[in-house]
Design an enzyme around this catalytic site. Structure first.
Site, PDB file in Angstrom:
ATOM      1  CE  LYS A  54      40.047  17.953  98.173  1.00  0.00           C
ATOM      2  NZ  LYS A  54      38.737  17.646  97.566  1.00  0.00           N
ATOM      3  CD  GLN A  98      36.257  15.022  98.709  1.00  0.00           C
ATOM      4  OE1 GLN A  98      36.740  16.336  98.846  1.00  0.00           O
ATOM      5  NE2 GLN A  98      36.921  14.325  97.870  1.00  0.00           N
ATOM      6  CG  ASP A 121      35.736  21.048  94.026  1.00  0.00           C
ATOM      7  OD1 ASP A 121      36.876  20.903  94.137  1.00  0.00           O
ATOM      8  OD2 ASP A 121      34.933  20.637  94.787  1.00  0.00           O
TER       9      ASP A 121
HETATM   10  N1  GUN Z   1      36.172  13.938  94.692  1.00  0.00           N
HETATM   11  C1  GUN Z   1      37.233  13.281  94.087  1.00  0.00           C
HETATM   12  N2  GUN Z   1      37.942  14.351  93.434  1.00  0.00           N
HETATM   13  C2  GUN Z   1      37.172  15.749  93.952  1.00  0.00           C
HETATM   14  C3  GUN Z   1      37.566  16.963  93.587  1.00  0.00           C
HETATM   15  O1  GUN Z   1      38.439  17.227  93.109  1.00  0.00           O
HETATM   16  N3  GUN Z   1      36.575  17.834  94.318  1.00  0.00           N
HETATM   17  C4  GUN Z   1      35.475  17.240  95.223  1.00  0.00           C
HETATM   18  N4  GUN Z   1      34.629  18.304  95.684  1.00  0.00           N
HETATM   19  N5  GUN Z   1      35.313  15.885  95.341  1.00  0.00           N
HETATM   20  C5  GUN Z   1      36.073  15.281  94.783  1.00  0.00           C
END
Ligand code: GUN
Length: 284
Positions: A54, A98, A121
């Protein structure tokens, strides 16, 4: 193998990221700089890889990222305080925590503490509610990416039978609302669905997010269907596969996503799109 189109998520996500890069450059000329705050708790290996990817995507596009790497034993209160500070910081456009979080921290509380205007998100109940009634807001990145893939492949959605296998809050449910918004007739199937094969066979567009390697075989497929595979697994030889048995299924489809290189790369590209969308959302 008969003709089917491979839906190349790697190529399409690159195309999208390059468009976003141009948009971010234009914003910079106007004096608007976009910043994403990324919070990771603990150092789970898979989470660290996602978070790094990211941050790399931010760098590529020209979005600033600030990261918070918190100890596994950080208290819920401390984490919520950091989020509240970021909510009140005008220099921060997006906040991402996350997941998964350690057991002593409530994921619901964390998600609900993020300002819905910074919820890149798309997990906040306000974002989910806005999506369900067609109001402006952030959209969960994986289902948002699937819509983008279908549109950029010129796959018609309007009036089509869409079956989604899996009912998670992050993929299945928002996917349903997005397909409905595009005028598909939508069915969600899940672990209690009777006759899954017959239900899946109704689909012109079959979207699979069940988390079981190679679960979907050609017996679940209507000839010529479009198949989207959200699953991601590694076998004992570290080789990746999805929820769909690709080699068995692909010849029966008109288009299909591979794993890797299908839905996966789109998720991060859509997170970047949400960060860019944040500028507009925060204007209101
Ligand atoms: N953990 C697995 N997929 C995601 C996601 O799309 N966003 C976040 N914040 N955590 C994750």
């Amino acid at each position: 193998m008969p003709d089917f189109e491979l839906i190349d998520g790697k190529r399409i996500s690159k195309e999208l990221k390059d468009e976003l890069k141009e948009k971010v450059a234009k914003y910079k000329e106007e004096g608007i700089n976009i910043t994403l705050a990324v919070i990771q708790v603990g150092n789970d290996k898979a989470s660290s890889i996602y978070v790094n990817n990211k941050k790399k995507a931010c760098e590529y596009i020209g979005i600033n990222s600030v990261s918070y790497e918190l100890e596994e034993n950080v208290s819920e209160e401390e984490l919520l305080e950091i989020i509240k500070k970021l909510n009140n910081d005008d220099n921060i456009n997006g906040i991402l925590v996350q997941l998964p979080l350690p057991k002593h921290i409530s994921e619901d509380k964390v998600i609900e503490t993020i300002d819905p205007k910074k919820d890149v998100d798309g997990f906040h109940p306000m974002s989910v509610g806005a999506l369900s009634i067609g109001k402006k807001g952030f959209i969960s990145c994986t289902p948002y990416g699937i819509i983008e893939l279908l549109k950029r492949m010129n796959i018609e959605i309007d009036g089509k039978e869409c079956v989604i296998v899996g009912r998670s809050n992050i993929v299945g449910k928002p996917m349903e609302m997005l397909m409905l918004r595009e005028n598909a007739t939508v069915t969600i199937a899940h672990s209690h669905t009777k006759n899954l094969k017959e239900v899946a066979k109704r689909a012109d567009i079959l979207i699979v997010a069940i988390g079981k390697p190679k679960f979907i075989t050609s017996e679940y497929i209507k000839e010529g269907a479009v198949v989207i595979d959200v699953g991601i697994h590694r076998n004992e030889n570290n080789k990746m596969c999805g929820d769909v048995d690709f080699l068995d299924v692909a010849p029966h489809t008109s288009a299909i996503t591979p794993v890797p290189g299908g839905v996966g790369p789109m998720t991060i590209a859509m997170l970047m799109k949400n960060c860019v969308n944040a500028v507009e959302i925060q204007k209101d």
